[in-house]
Scaffold this active site. Structure first.
Site, PDB file in Angstrom:
ATOM      1  N   ASP A 289      25.858  53.388   5.210  1.00 61.79           N
ATOM      2  CA  ASP A 289      26.077  52.777   4.068  1.00 61.79           C
ATOM      3  C   ASP A 289      27.015  53.187   3.240  1.00 61.79           C
ATOM      4  OD1 ASP A 289      25.348  51.476   1.346  1.00 61.79           O
ATOM      5  OD2 ASP A 289      23.126  52.273   1.396  1.00 61.79           O
ATOM      6  N   ILE A 290      28.086  52.258   2.810  1.00 60.52           N
ATOM      7  CA  ILE A 290      29.054  52.871   2.087  1.00 60.52           C
ATOM      8  C   ILE A 290      28.872  53.013   0.943  1.00 60.52           C
ATOM      9  CG2 ILE A 290      29.682  50.380   1.370  1.00 60.52           C
ATOM     10  CD1 ILE A 290      32.607  51.260   1.876  1.00 60.52           C
TER      11      ILE A 290
ATOM     12  N   GLY B  80      31.229  39.405   6.832  1.00 64.56           N
ATOM     13  CA  GLY B  80      29.739  39.107   6.335  1.00 64.56           C
ATOM     14  C   GLY B  80      29.463  37.444   6.155  1.00 64.56           C
TER      15      GLY B  80
ATOM     16  N   SER C 170      35.165  40.552   4.818  1.00 61.10           N
ATOM     17  CA  SER C 170      35.141  39.154   5.290  1.00 61.10           C
ATOM     18  C   SER C 170      34.279  38.856   6.588  1.00 61.10           C
ATOM     19  CB  SER C 170      36.441  38.402   5.291  1.00 61.10           C
ATOM     20  OG  SER C 170      37.191  38.397   4.352  1.00 61.10           O
TER      21      SER C 170
ATOM     22  N   GLY D  98      25.437  40.731   0.070  1.00 59.62           N
ATOM     23  CA  GLY D  98      26.103  41.862   1.023  1.00 59.62           C
ATOM     24  C   GLY D  98      26.360  43.284   0.419  1.00 59.62           C
ATOM     25  N   VAL D  99      27.772  43.723   0.861  1.00 63.79           N
ATOM     26  CA  VAL D  99      28.052  44.765   0.260  1.00 63.79           C
ATOM     27  C   VAL D  99      28.564  44.914  -0.999  1.00 63.79           C
ATOM     28  CG1 VAL D  99      30.389  46.349   0.560  1.00 63.79           C
ATOM     29  CG2 VAL D  99      29.425  45.371   2.546  1.00 63.79           C
ATOM     30  N   ASP D 100      29.018  43.625  -1.674  1.00 61.58           N
ATOM     31  CA  ASP D 100      29.359  43.488  -3.058  1.00 61.58           C
ATOM     32  C   ASP D 100      28.075  43.835  -3.751  1.00 61.58           C
ATOM     33  OD1 ASP D 100      30.722  42.892  -5.205  1.00 61.58           O
ATOM     34  OD2 ASP D 100      30.651  40.562  -4.779  1.00 61.58           O
TER      35      ASP D 100
ATOM     36  N   TYR E 139      31.356  35.890   4.538  1.00 61.97           N
ATOM     37  CA  TYR E 139      32.581  34.863   4.726  1.00 61.97           C
ATOM     38  C   TYR E 139      32.899  34.498   6.081  1.00 61.97           C
ATOM     39  CZ  TYR E 139      33.841  35.818  -0.342  1.00 61.97           C
ATOM     40  OH  TYR E 139      33.938  35.625  -1.737  1.00 61.97           O
TER      41      TYR E 139
ATOM     42  N   ASN F 214      34.034  39.139  -4.343  1.00 60.89           N
ATOM     43  CA  ASN F 214      34.350  37.661  -4.474  1.00 60.89           C
ATOM     44  C   ASN F 214      35.544  37.787  -5.670  1.00 60.89           C
ATOM     45  OD1 ASN F 214      32.967  37.120  -7.203  1.00 60.89           O
ATOM     46  ND2 ASN F 214      31.120  37.326  -5.892  1.00 60.89           N
TER      47      ASN F 214
END
Length: 173
Positions: A9-10, A124, A122, A31-33, A126, A23
């Site tokens: 997990d980042i 995920g 990108s 997601g990650v964001d 995207y 975005n």
């Protein structure tokens, strides 16, 4: 430059910076964001809101990057970059994705950061096919390392085993 692949997990990495697959508004998402915004706390959103818009609703155009503090994250900074939405591969997606990696690495070097972790930008929501995106990521980081001393440590942080295997295969090809 040391390049590693971690299945992790980042948001748990204690590095100088982690990269957010953001975005264009920089105001959080899925997601990650979303995970990075939740882990960093409300100060991250406040700092992102303070970044000037380059046009209505856009603080970071696709292919560019912006840097903020990490707040409640173990990482000191977050580098936000906006990858392209996959539209079949004929709309300059590969050029824009490559630009995300270069712009993020440039910010890390400009700010004197020694370590940085990238998610699969990108890949995920995207929709960028990992088989196409991973070689771009590895190529750009490798090319950067051949030309620059910093950052000295790059991690590709992969949420799943399949993605980690793709990165390892591309790195050790």
């Amino acid at each position: 430059m040391r390049i590693e692949v971690f299945q992790t997990d980042i948001t748990t990495l204690a590095l100088d910076a982690i990269v957010n697959a953001a975005n264009e508004s920089l105001l959080g998402g899925g997601g990650v964001d979303g995970a990075i915004h939740r882990a960093a706390g409300p100060q991250l959103l406040a700092e992102c809101r303070a970044i000037p818009q380059v046009r209505p609703g856009v603080r970071c155009p696709t292919g560019e990057a912006r840097i903020t503090l990490g707040y409640n994250l173990p990482a000191r900074h977050v580098i936000h970059t906006v990858g392209p939405v996959w539209r079949g591969g004929n709309f300059d997606e590969s050029t824009l994705l490559a630009s995300c990696y270069r712009a993020s690495l440039h910010l890390a070097m400009e700010h004197g950061l020694a370590s940085i972790a990238f998610p699969a930008i990108s890949c995920g929501i995207y929709g960028y096919p990992p088989d196409s995106a991973v070689p771009i990521a590895v190529r750009e980081v490798s090319a950067w390392s051949a030309m620059h001393q910093a950052p000295a440590h790059v991690v590709f942080a992969c949420f799943g085993a399949g993605m980690a295997a793709l990165y390892r295969a591309a790195l050790f090809k």
